[in-house]
Design a protein around this motif. Structure first.
Motif, short mmCIF file in Angstrom:
data_model
loop_
_atom_site.label_atom_id
_atom_site.label_comp_id
_atom_site.label_asym_id
_atom_site.label_seq_id
_atom_site.Cartn_x
_atom_site.Cartn_y
_atom_site.Cartn_z
N ASN A 28 40.94 43.37 56.03
CA ASN A 28 41.93 42.31 56.25
C ASN A 28 41.31 41.13 57.01
OD1 ASN A 28 43.94 43.76 55.00
ND2 ASN A 28 44.67 44.71 56.89
N GLN A 29 40.42 41.43 57.95
CA GLN A 29 39.73 40.38 58.69
C GLN A 29 38.91 39.50 57.74
OE1 GLN A 29 36.15 41.29 61.19
NE2 GLN A 29 37.51 40.76 62.88
N LEU A 30 38.17 40.13 56.85
CA LEU A 30 37.37 39.40 55.89
C LEU A 30 38.25 38.59 54.95
CD1 LEU A 30 34.70 38.70 54.52
CD2 LEU A 30 34.86 40.86 53.26
N LEU A 31 39.33 39.19 54.49
CA LEU A 31 40.23 38.49 53.57
C LEU A 31 40.84 37.26 54.23
CD1 LEU A 31 41.60 38.34 50.84
CD2 LEU A 31 43.30 39.97 51.65
N SER A 37 30.09 46.12 38.53
CA SER A 37 30.73 44.88 38.09
C SER A 37 32.15 45.19 37.68
CB SER A 37 29.96 44.26 36.91
OG SER A 37 29.98 45.14 35.80
N GLN A 38 33.00 44.17 37.82
CA GLN A 38 34.40 44.30 37.45
C GLN A 38 34.85 43.02 36.78
OE1 GLN A 38 35.75 45.40 41.52
NE2 GLN A 38 36.78 47.08 40.52
N THR A 39 35.81 43.15 35.88
CA THR A 39 36.40 41.99 35.25
C THR A 39 37.63 41.56 36.03
OG1 THR A 39 37.82 43.34 33.82
CG2 THR A 39 35.62 42.79 33.00
N ALA A 40 38.19 40.42 35.65
CA ALA A 40 39.35 39.90 36.37
C ALA A 40 40.50 40.88 36.38
CB ALA A 40 39.79 38.57 35.75
N GLY A 41 40.65 41.64 35.30
CA GLY A 41 41.78 42.55 35.22
C GLY A 41 41.63 43.80 36.05
N SER A 42 40.40 44.05 36.53
CA SER A 42 40.18 45.27 37.31
C SER A 42 39.72 44.98 38.74
CB SER A 42 39.13 46.14 36.62
OG SER A 42 37.90 45.45 36.51
N MET A 43 40.05 43.78 39.24
CA MET A 43 39.67 43.43 40.61
C MET A 43 40.41 44.33 41.58
SD MET A 43 37.41 41.13 40.62
CE MET A 43 37.50 40.54 42.30
N PRO A 44 39.81 44.68 42.72
CA PRO A 44 40.48 45.55 43.70
C PRO A 44 41.74 44.90 44.24
CG PRO A 44 38.48 44.56 44.61
CD PRO A 44 38.46 44.28 43.14
N SER A 45 42.73 45.73 44.53
CA SER A 45 44.02 45.20 44.98
C SER A 45 43.90 44.43 46.28
CB SER A 45 45.02 46.35 45.16
OG SER A 45 44.55 47.29 46.10
N ALA A 46 42.95 44.80 47.14
CA ALA A 46 42.79 44.09 48.41
C ALA A 46 42.35 42.66 48.22
CB ALA A 46 41.79 44.82 49.29
N ALA A 47 41.92 42.30 46.99
CA ALA A 47 41.49 40.94 46.74
C ALA A 47 42.65 40.00 46.46
CB ALA A 47 40.52 40.91 45.55
N ASN A 48 43.87 40.49 46.60
CA ASN A 48 45.03 39.64 46.39
C ASN A 48 45.24 38.74 47.60
OD1 ASN A 48 47.47 38.45 45.91
ND2 ASN A 48 48.67 40.34 46.02
N PRO A 49 44.92 37.45 47.51
CA PRO A 49 44.99 36.58 48.68
C PRO A 49 46.41 36.32 49.15
CG PRO A 49 44.48 35.29 46.74
CD PRO A 49 44.44 36.74 46.32
N ASN A 69 34.99 36.02 45.79
CA ASN A 69 34.16 36.12 46.99
C ASN A 69 34.33 37.46 47.69
OD1 ASN A 69 32.54 33.84 47.25
ND2 ASN A 69 34.19 32.59 48.07
N LEU A 70 35.56 37.96 47.72
CA LEU A 70 35.78 39.26 48.35
C LEU A 70 35.02 40.35 47.59
CD1 LEU A 70 37.12 40.94 50.52
CD2 LEU A 70 39.14 41.14 49.05
N ALA A 71 35.08 40.29 46.27
CA ALA A 71 34.34 41.27 45.47
C ALA A 71 32.84 41.14 45.70
CB ALA A 71 34.67 41.07 43.99
N TRP A 72 32.35 39.91 45.78
CA TRP A 72 30.92 39.68 45.97
C TRP A 72 30.44 40.24 47.31
CZ3 TRP A 72 28.25 36.47 49.49
CH2 TRP A 72 26.90 36.28 49.21
N THR A 73 31.22 40.05 48.37
CA THR A 73 30.80 40.56 49.67
C THR A 73 30.80 42.08 49.70
OG1 THR A 73 33.08 40.42 50.53
CG2 THR A 73 31.63 38.54 50.93
N ARG A 74 31.52 42.72 48.79
CA ARG A 74 31.51 44.18 48.68
C ARG A 74 30.36 44.68 47.81
NH1 ARG A 74 37.76 45.53 47.15
NH2 ARG A 74 38.62 45.73 49.25
N GLY A 75 29.60 43.76 47.23
CA GLY A 75 28.54 44.17 46.33
C GLY A 75 29.00 44.29 44.89
N VAL A 76 30.23 43.88 44.61
CA VAL A 76 30.76 43.92 43.24
C VAL A 76 30.50 42.58 42.58
CG1 VAL A 76 32.84 44.14 41.82
CG2 VAL A 76 32.53 45.60 43.85
N ARG A 77 29.87 42.60 41.43
CA ARG A 77 29.59 41.37 40.70
C ARG A 77 30.78 41.07 39.79
NH1 ARG A 77 27.12 41.17 44.45
NH2 ARG A 77 24.87 41.04 44.72
N TYR A 78 31.50 40.04 40.13
CA TYR A 78 32.70 39.65 39.40
C TYR A 78 32.31 39.07 38.04
CZ TYR A 78 36.91 36.89 38.36
OH TYR A 78 38.01 36.34 37.78
#
Length: 319
Positions: free
Chosen positions: A7-10, A255-267, A284-293
């Motif tokens: 949450n802090q990062l978001l 890697s993840q597509t737009a449809g499978s982004m983690p729920s915590a990435a909901n701004p 950006n949230l996905a990228w900081t987790r090491g997930v290539r969007y």
């Protein structure tokens, strides 16, 4: 990543800044650092040198006030820096001790390297932090910084005709310091509101950063901000300024597509988020987790985005 750090990062990615309370420091520690800051400014005035800002106030804080390392090494502060920039975040050698201002600044972005130097174009990724430590409480009376939440993802196209950069990156080159200096608070706010409107981005908000004594504010280096005037009769308001930089990209874990982004990435989980920023915050949230969007390839969408890049407003170019 623990929910609290997530949450802090978001919040950082969404608004461009967060506030951290050093957990290992006491009220006496903060009071002592205010006194040391006051003594350093007294020494600078006594020096009567045009380069006192270099000799004492700039780039020498850790030598002149060694106690400041207690704040830099505080576990809560260090953890927040690592949460945003990664485990190998680098403390840049530039630093400065600011005193409260007697006049207002217009909104601007700092030059994209310390000391307002130019070195590269701005990046949407969280690679640089600006750290503000306030040993005393900051209120509307003693000159708080005012920010435009989320504005770290935008910039202004105000280069000179010969292609050179304008210093200070004001969001409105026509609004001068002298105009704000001679204005009362109501006229000042009207002029500042008009300058923000010139960005052409609907729905922007402004926020004074008021914090308790001993607070640390971690901001995105590119956040649009300004210093505000202190009101008569106030004790000096001091701010220790440091910079941190990322040294390596997060390790890729998939890697993840737009449809499978983690729920915590909901701004929408955070306040004051401009709707046009949702895609870049999520990426950006996905990228900081090491997930290539990886956005799905859609020729219609690609054509629309290309048109936005060529013809659209600044706020439509970050998606």
């Amino acid at each position: 990543m623990a929910p609290s750090s997530d949450n802090q990062l978001l919040n950082f990615l969404s608004t461009g800044y967060i506030t951290v309370q050093p957990g290992a420091m006491s009220a006496a520690d903060h009071k002592r650092l205010w006194t040391r800051a006051d003594e350093l400014y007294a020494a600078a005035r006594k020096l009567e040198s045009p380069t006192a800002h270099l000799e004492l106030l700039g780039d020498n804080l850790r030598a002149c006030i060694p106690e400041i390392d207690q704040m830099l090494n505080d576990p809560a502060v260090s953890a927040a820096v690592r949460n945003i920039l990664g485990e190998d975040a680098f403390l840049h050698p530039h630093n400065f001790l600011h005193e409260s201002l007697t006049q207002d600044q217009p909104f601007h972005q700092d030059g994209n390297l310390p000391w307002n130097e130019r070195g590269h174009y701005r990046s949407h990724r969280p690679d640089w932090l600006i750290m503000f430590y306030y040993p005393q409480a900051v209120t509307l009376d003693n000159g708080p910084t005012e920010v435009i939440p989320g504005s770290q993802y935008w910039t202004t196209d105000i280069e000179n005709e010969d292609g050179s950069w304008r210093p200070g990156d004001p969001i409105d080159p026509d609004l001068k310091h002298s105009t704000l200096r001679g204005a009362d608070l109501a006229a000042r706010d009207e002029a500042l509101a008009a300058s923000v409107e010139k960005l052409g981005i609907p729905g922007l908000q402004r926020c004074f950063v008021e914090v308790p004594a001993g607070s640390v504010v971690l901001g995105n280096y590119d956040l649009m901000h300004r210093g505000s005037r202190t009101r008569p009769g106030q004790a000096p308001r001091y701010m220790f300024k440091f910079y941190y930089a990322r040294t390596r990209e997060p390790e890729a874990s998939g890697s993840q597509t737009a449809g499978s982004m983690p729920s915590a990435a909901n701004p929408q989980q955070t306040d004051r988020v401009h709707e046009d920023l949702a895609p870049v915050i999520a990426a950006n949230l996905a990228w900081t987790r090491g997930v290539r969007y990886r956005a799905p390839l859609d020729p219609v969408r690609v054509a629309a985005e290309d048109k936005h890049l060529r013809e659209g407003g600044e706020h439509k170019k970050v998606a």
